[in-house]
Enzyme design. Structure first.
Site, mmCIF file in Angstrom:
data_model
loop_
_atom_site.group_PDB
_atom_site.id
_atom_site.type_symbol
_atom_site.label_atom_id
_atom_site.label_comp_id
_atom_site.label_asym_id
_atom_site.label_seq_id
_atom_site.Cartn_x
_atom_site.Cartn_y
_atom_site.Cartn_z
ATOM 1 N N HIS A 62 4.171 -7.786 -2.839
ATOM 2 C CA HIS A 62 2.814 -8.332 -2.836
ATOM 3 C C HIS A 62 2.317 -8.713 -4.219
ATOM 4 C CE1 HIS A 62 2.429 -5.721 0.907
ATOM 5 N NE2 HIS A 62 2.354 -6.967 1.324
ATOM 6 N N HIS A 63 2.873 -8.131 -5.269
ATOM 7 C CA HIS A 63 2.457 -8.396 -6.651
ATOM 8 C C HIS A 63 0.960 -8.157 -6.830
ATOM 9 C CE1 HIS A 63 6.416 -10.187 -6.665
ATOM 10 N NE2 HIS A 63 6.022 -11.079 -5.793
ATOM 11 N N CYS A 64 0.468 -7.088 -6.232
ATOM 12 C CA CYS A 64 -0.957 -6.718 -6.317
ATOM 13 C C CYS A 64 -1.864 -7.821 -5.764
ATOM 14 C CB CYS A 64 -1.345 -6.369 -7.747
ATOM 15 S SG CYS A 64 -0.435 -4.956 -8.403
ATOM 16 N N ALA A 65 -1.375 -8.547 -4.781
ATOM 17 C CA ALA A 65 -2.153 -9.651 -4.203
ATOM 18 C C ALA A 65 -2.077 -9.624 -2.672
ATOM 19 C CB ALA A 65 -1.638 -10.976 -4.745
ATOM 20 N N GLN A 66 -2.240 -8.433 -2.082
ATOM 21 C CA GLN A 66 -2.134 -8.301 -0.635
ATOM 22 C C GLN A 66 -3.098 -9.201 0.137
ATOM 23 O OE1 GLN A 66 -2.173 -5.748 -2.808
ATOM 24 N NE2 GLN A 66 -0.839 -4.090 -2.149
#
Length: 109
Positions: A62-66
């Site tokens: 997710h790369h902190c972008a859920q």
């Protein structure tokens, strides 16, 4: 360093666009060497592990972008990060490995 980063990023984007079923996320002008993508409907963690077997380090998830991942309806992305220590030869290794992964996970299609 900036000029080389821009050149390598553009080269990588051009090479990635040649892979059938690969979708690149983001198209900012003058982008830096961080490229997120998905390949077919293959889970990003499977792609990352496949690349790891070929000695290619990427991030997956997710790369902190859920919230945006949910909005896009995808489980995550694979992210390649480039900098002045990377080379065009390494990009070709990435492309070759992604083509093999695509073939492996889509049963040769």
């Amino acid at each position: 360093i900036f000029a080389y980063d821009q050149q390598l990023t553009q080269y990588t984007l051009q090479q990635l666009q040649q892979i059938p079923g690969l979708q690149i996320f983001g198209n900012a002008p003058n982008r830096v060497g961080v490229i997120s993508f998905q390949l077919e409907k293959i889970h990003p963690h499977d792609i990352a592990q496949f690349l790891d077997h070929d000695g290619i380090a990427v991030r997956a998830g997710h790369h902190c972008a859920q919230p945006i991942m949910r909005k896009l309806g995808i489980p995550g992305t694979v992210r390649v990060s480039l900098y002045f220590y990377n080379t065009a030869t390494e990009i070709q290794t990435l492309i070759t490995s992604l083509m093999h992964a695509r073939k492996f996970f889509t049963y040769g299609n």
